[in-house]
Every structure is written in C-alpha cells, then in structure tokens.
Design a protein around this motif. Structure first.
Motif, short mmCIF file in Angstrom:
data_model
loop_
_atom_site.label_atom_id
_atom_site.label_comp_id
_atom_site.label_asym_id
_atom_site.label_seq_id
_atom_site.Cartn_x
_atom_site.Cartn_y
_atom_site.Cartn_z
N SER A 154 34.91 35.28 39.13
CA SER A 154 34.74 36.28 40.18
C SER A 154 35.04 35.68 41.54
CB SER A 154 33.33 36.87 40.15
OG SER A 154 32.36 35.85 40.14
N THR A 176 35.78 41.21 40.60
CA THR A 176 36.61 40.78 39.49
C THR A 176 38.00 40.41 39.99
OG1 THR A 176 37.46 42.98 39.05
CG2 THR A 176 35.38 42.38 37.96
N LYS A 177 38.86 39.97 39.09
CA LYS A 177 40.24 39.63 39.48
C LYS A 177 41.01 40.83 39.99
CE LYS A 177 42.02 39.93 34.81
NZ LYS A 177 42.61 39.23 33.70
N ASP A 178 40.54 42.05 39.67
CA ASP A 178 41.16 43.28 40.17
C ASP A 178 40.51 43.75 41.47
OD1 ASP A 178 42.90 43.41 37.95
OD2 ASP A 178 41.29 44.31 36.76
N PHE A 179 39.68 42.89 42.07
CA PHE A 179 38.97 43.17 43.32
C PHE A 179 38.05 44.37 43.21
CE2 PHE A 179 42.89 40.95 44.55
CZ PHE A 179 42.30 39.79 45.05
N GLU A 180 37.43 44.51 42.05
CA GLU A 180 36.45 45.57 41.84
C GLU A 180 35.07 44.94 41.68
OE1 GLU A 180 37.67 47.73 38.39
OE2 GLU A 180 39.54 48.40 39.30
N ASP A 223 31.77 44.63 39.85
CA ASP A 223 31.42 44.85 38.46
C ASP A 223 30.12 44.11 38.19
OD1 ASP A 223 31.36 44.02 35.56
OD2 ASP A 223 33.15 45.28 35.52
#
Length: 132
Positions: free
Chosen positions: A75, A98-102, A104
């Motif tokens: 993260s 997360t790696k998707d910039f969300e 979580d």
C-alpha cells in the motif's frame, strides 16, 4: 527555498500481510525502514531527513512485504511539499491506498508525521505554527 522535509514513520495496523518495511522517497532520495518479521502491526519509530528546493515535490511513502522473491507492493500514501508548506504538520493515522490508488480495508493504516523544517531565512514569511 532550501528546506528540510522530515518524515517520522511510527507504526502500521490493519495490513493484510506480514514481514513489512516502509520506503520513503522524495525525488531521487530514498530511505527504508527495518523489516519487521512475523507481524502485520509493525512499530518502526524511524525518522528520515530529506532536502528539497521544489515545493511541487512528492513525498511517497510505500509499504512493502519482504518475501523470498524480493518485495511485494502492499500500500501507499503520499503528500506534496507544497501541502506541508500550507498546512504545516500532518500527524496521525493515514488511510493507505492500493496500487490503483483506492482506499481499501486491506491497505491498512500508517501512523506517521511528515513535516517541513524551514531554513532560517524562510521562517519569517511562514506563520509560526508552520515553522518547525
């Protein structure tokens, strides 16, 4: 505008992984905490010092899991130097992404304190609570 950015990495919690370390980067400068084996709630209490003359520089703080193949991204969290200039100290538990910039639940939380330490000639134009 030569300034010092300091980042105090305290601890993490709620991360769905063990054997964790943190990497803190600002431009080409990079530091790494120790790896804590066997826990998903590590305590580091490590402080890193950076120099910068760019208010648009990004302080990138990433948690990795160490494993037999190297390291795996877990993260991240980031802040601009400009934000630290205008807001002063950022202190406490940060929601990681997360790696998707969300955001979580499994990304966890990181307790840290990034702040700007201004050089003597810059202090007079910054409100006192921001001049650390």
């Amino acid at each position: 505008f030569p300034n010092k950015v300091k980042v105090h990495v305290r601890r993490a919690k709620g991360i769905n992984a063990k054997n964790l370390h943190v990497e803190v980067k600002l431009r080409r400068q990079k530091f790494k905490t120790a790896t804590h084996i066997g826990t998903n709630n590590p305590v580091w209490n490590e402080t890193f010092h950076f120099s910068t003359d760019d208010p648009n520089a990004l302080v990138d703080i990433t948690i990795f899991q160490d494993n037999i193949m190297g390291k795996t991204f877990i993260s991240t969290w980031f802040v601009t130097v400009k934000y630290l200039i205008t807001k002063g100290v950022v202190d406490g538990w940060m929601k990681l992404m997360t790696k998707d910039f969300e955001h979580d639940e499994t990304a966890g939380l990181l307790d840290l304190r990034p702040f700007l330490s201004l050089t003597r000639h810059c202090r007079s134009s910054i409100p006192q609570e921001q001049a650390l």
